[in-house]
Design a protein around this motif. Structure first.
Motif, PDB file in Angstrom:
ATOM      1  N   GLY A  11       0.796  -1.223   0.000  1.00 60.80           N
ATOM      2  CA  GLY A  11       0.000   0.000   0.000  1.00 60.80           C
ATOM      3  C   GLY A  11       0.828   1.272   0.000  1.00 60.80           C
ATOM      4  N   VAL A  12       2.153   1.129  -0.038  1.00 59.98           N
ATOM      5  CA  VAL A  12       3.029   2.295  -0.116  1.00 59.98           C
ATOM      6  C   VAL A  12       3.220   2.665  -1.591  1.00 59.98           C
ATOM      7  CG1 VAL A  12       5.325   3.225   0.357  1.00 59.98           C
ATOM      8  CG2 VAL A  12       4.239   1.664   2.010  1.00 59.98           C
ATOM      9  N   ARG A  13       2.851   3.880  -1.951  1.00 56.55           N
ATOM     10  CA  ARG A  13       3.057   4.345  -3.323  1.00 56.55           C
ATOM     11  C   ARG A  13       4.336   5.183  -3.370  1.00 56.55           C
ATOM     12  NH1 ARG A  13       0.197   4.935  -8.018  1.00 56.55           N
ATOM     13  NH2 ARG A  13      -1.747   4.202  -7.055  1.00 56.55           N
ATOM     14  N   THR A  46      -3.908   3.074  -2.040  1.00 53.81           N
ATOM     15  CA  THR A  46      -2.718   3.797  -1.574  1.00 53.81           C
ATOM     16  C   THR A  46      -2.920   4.197  -0.122  1.00 53.81           C
ATOM     17  OG1 THR A  46      -2.251   4.678  -3.785  1.00 53.81           O
ATOM     18  CG2 THR A  46      -1.261   5.818  -1.907  1.00 53.81           C
ATOM     19  N   LYS A  47      -2.017   3.744   0.741  1.00 53.91           N
ATOM     20  CA  LYS A  47      -2.115   4.031   2.167  1.00 53.91           C
ATOM     21  C   LYS A  47      -1.169   5.136   2.616  1.00 53.91           C
ATOM     22  CE  LYS A  47      -3.544  -0.700   3.278  1.00 53.91           C
ATOM     23  NZ  LYS A  47      -3.237  -1.925   4.085  1.00 53.91           N
ATOM     24  N   VAL A  48      -0.085   5.328   1.879  1.00 57.69           N
ATOM     25  CA  VAL A  48       0.911   6.337   2.205  1.00 57.69           C
ATOM     26  C   VAL A  48       1.779   6.530   0.964  1.00 57.69           C
ATOM     27  CG1 VAL A  48       2.463   4.596   3.164  1.00 57.69           C
ATOM     28  CG2 VAL A  48       2.751   6.992   3.846  1.00 57.69           C
ATOM     29  N   VAL A 189       9.314   4.089   7.799  1.00 56.41           N
ATOM     30  CA  VAL A 189       8.286   4.982   8.362  1.00 56.41           C
ATOM     31  C   VAL A 189       6.965   4.797   7.634  1.00 56.41           C
ATOM     32  CG1 VAL A 189       7.651   7.372   8.832  1.00 56.41           C
ATOM     33  CG2 VAL A 189      10.032   6.661   9.018  1.00 56.41           C
ATOM     34  N   ALA A 190       7.036   4.757   6.302  1.00 58.74           N
ATOM     35  CA  ALA A 190       5.819   4.583   5.510  1.00 58.74           C
ATOM     36  C   ALA A 190       5.145   3.259   5.835  1.00 58.74           C
ATOM     37  CB  ALA A 190       6.155   4.648   4.023  1.00 58.74           C
ATOM     38  N   GLY A 191       5.964   2.225   6.048  1.00 63.17           N
ATOM     39  CA  GLY A 191       5.407   0.910   6.380  1.00 63.17           C
ATOM     40  C   GLY A 191       4.657   0.921   7.697  1.00 63.17           C
ATOM     41  N   GLU A 192       5.144   1.672   8.670  1.00 66.42           N
ATOM     42  CA  GLU A 192       4.447   1.786   9.955  1.00 66.42           C
ATOM     43  C   GLU A 192       3.071   2.411   9.755  1.00 66.42           C
ATOM     44  OE1 GLU A 192       6.621   3.551  13.217  1.00 66.42           O
ATOM     45  OE2 GLU A 192       8.531   2.885  12.356  1.00 66.42           O
TER      46      GLU A 192
END
Length: 254
Positions: A11-13, A46-48, A189-192
């Motif tokens: 979900g990280v773009r 997209t989550k982040v 950080v994005a993964g968190e």
């Protein structure tokens, strides 16, 4: 393509800028960047977003040579509107934007990073708004989100730069790492963030924007008004010609 966008399985773009030699974006590049971020906002998968760059530095601002080799004011107006659209797209992206800053981050680069939600940087990264050297104003709105008020004024009037390692003490840069580890640090950080319920995170992003003490969109637009005044006076053209090495007699009348 100067701007690419890739959605990872988690979900990280990842939105990447790559426009050699210095990652200064032409007018279309700013609009393309805005479009990539708007696409991320609209895509519920997209989550982040991780905003990064390839090359020697993150972003060197607008392409001044394009501006000085274009007859009339189309390139100037296009750059102003394109930057406004890109900065706004970062700020209003429905999901958090993590900026991964390598090398230099100047002018328009600060506009992008100052509107991001989280900043990680390489330990050799530095930030600056050299606009006064080119007879323009802008990105003070965004530098003000990185440094205290008197530091902002000093950096703005002198066109000095500030190291990312110094920004850590202000809390605007989360951490600095060796350049080879930068992308992984940003992904961590994005993964968190991506592990959280995206419905809550999207609501949180909107809520945090809603309580910001300064409307960054209106504030930046106010700055741009002075840039237009300097252009009407001919000051900006003169300084940009010096910077770009342009022979005024060999380009179109402005």
């Amino acid at each position: 393509m100067p701007i690419t966008s890739e959605l990872r399985d988690d979900g990280v773009r990842v939105v990447t800028m790559e426009n050699p030699p210095v990652n200064a974006l032409a007018v279309q590049g700013w609009y393309d960047l805005a479009a990539a971020l708007d696409e991320a906002a609209d895509d519920l998968a997209t989550k982040v977003v991780v905003l990064r760059a390839e090359g020697r530095g993150f972003n060197a601002g607008v392409d001044i040579k394009e501006m000085q080799h274009t007859t009339g004011f189309d390139a100037l107006i296009g750059a102003n509107k394109g930057c406004y659209a890109a900065f706004k797209a970062v700020y209003e992206c429905a999901v958090p934007v993590v900026a991964a800053v390598n090398g230099y981050c100047l002018g328009g680069g600060v506009g992008l990073v100052g509107n991001a939600d989280c900043i990680v940087a390489s330990d050799d990264a530095f930030f600056g708004v050299p606009e006064v050297n080119q007879g323009a104003l802008g990105a003070a709105t965004h530098m003000a989100r990185l440094v205290p008020p008197h530091m902002l004024r000093t950096l703005y009037f002198t066109a000095r730069t500030i190291k990312a390692t110094d920004l850590v003490q202000f809390g605007s840069v989360l951490e600095t790492v060796p350049q080879a580890e930068l992308f992984d640090a940003a992904l961590k950080v994005a993964g968190e963030i991506a592990l959280k319920d995206t419905r809550v995170i999207r609501a949180a992003k909107e809520a945090l924007n809603g309580i910001d003490p300064v409307d960054v969109n209106k504030s930046y637009r106010f700055e741009q008004g002075f840039t237009f005044e300097l252009n009407l006076l001919g000051v900006a053209d003169e300084l940009r010609d010096d910077f770009a090495g342009t022979d005024k007699s060999k380009r179109g009348s402005k």
